[in-house]
Design a protein around this motif. Structure first.
Motif, mmCIF file in Angstrom:
data_model
loop_
_atom_site.group_PDB
_atom_site.id
_atom_site.type_symbol
_atom_site.label_atom_id
_atom_site.label_comp_id
_atom_site.label_asym_id
_atom_site.label_seq_id
_atom_site.Cartn_x
_atom_site.Cartn_y
_atom_site.Cartn_z
ATOM 1 N N LYS A 1 -3.819 16.835 -37.791
ATOM 2 C CA LYS A 1 -4.175 18.234 -37.587
ATOM 3 C C LYS A 1 -2.996 19.085 -38.045
ATOM 4 O O LYS A 1 -1.864 18.606 -38.097
ATOM 5 C CB LYS A 1 -4.479 18.487 -36.109
ATOM 6 N N CYS B 1 -1.188 21.210 -36.611
ATOM 7 C CA CYS B 1 -0.089 21.306 -35.646
ATOM 8 C C CYS B 1 0.826 20.085 -35.677
ATOM 9 O O CYS B 1 1.985 20.161 -35.272
ATOM 10 C CB CYS B 1 -0.638 21.494 -34.234
ATOM 11 N N CYS B 2 0.302 18.951 -36.168
ATOM 12 C CA CYS B 2 1.072 17.706 -36.162
ATOM 13 C C CYS B 2 1.559 17.292 -37.542
ATOM 14 O O CYS B 2 2.283 16.304 -37.670
ATOM 15 C CB CYS B 2 0.221 16.593 -35.579
ATOM 16 N N LYS C 1 8.526 21.523 -40.278
ATOM 17 C CA LYS C 1 8.132 22.453 -39.225
ATOM 18 C C LYS C 1 9.276 22.689 -38.247
ATOM 19 O O LYS C 1 9.563 23.831 -37.885
ATOM 20 C CB LYS C 1 6.910 21.921 -38.480
ATOM 21 N N ASP D 1 11.180 26.208 -37.619
ATOM 22 C CA ASP D 1 11.207 26.800 -36.278
ATOM 23 C C ASP D 1 12.638 27.018 -35.781
ATOM 24 O O ASP D 1 12.941 28.041 -35.171
ATOM 25 C CB ASP D 1 10.434 25.924 -35.300
#
Length: 83
Positions: free
Chosen positions: A39, A41-42, A48, A52
């Motif tokens: 997904k 998000c993963c 990522k 962040d």
């Protein structure tokens, strides 16, 4: 000029919407670039987390984190996500 507007209220039935499945980048059958069905998000955890961390350290200034954002977007697109 008003033919397209008046067609909205015409008595003819609406054109059917194609019944094909909507593209799902998490479905390995539709997206061979994502064989594990990750997904968004993963996906791409390395880029990522670096992106962040840059935002946390520098605030919301995109200029300082632009290269990390670019790398993350490239990684996501490489997995077939439409960003």
């Amino acid at each position: 000029m008003f033919s397209s507007i008046s067609s909205w209220w015409s008595s003819s039935p609406p054109t059917p919407v194609p019944t094909g499945e909507k593209y799902d980048p998490t479905n390995p059958k539709m997206n061979p670039l994502n064989p594990h069905g990750l997904k968004p998000c993963c996906a791409c955890p390395e880029t990522k987390s670096a992106r962040d961390a840059c935002f946390l350290q520098n605030g919301s200034e995109e200029g300082q984190c632009a290269e990390l954002i670019k790398k993350h977007v490239e990684c996501m697109r490489g997995l077939g996500f439409q960003i």
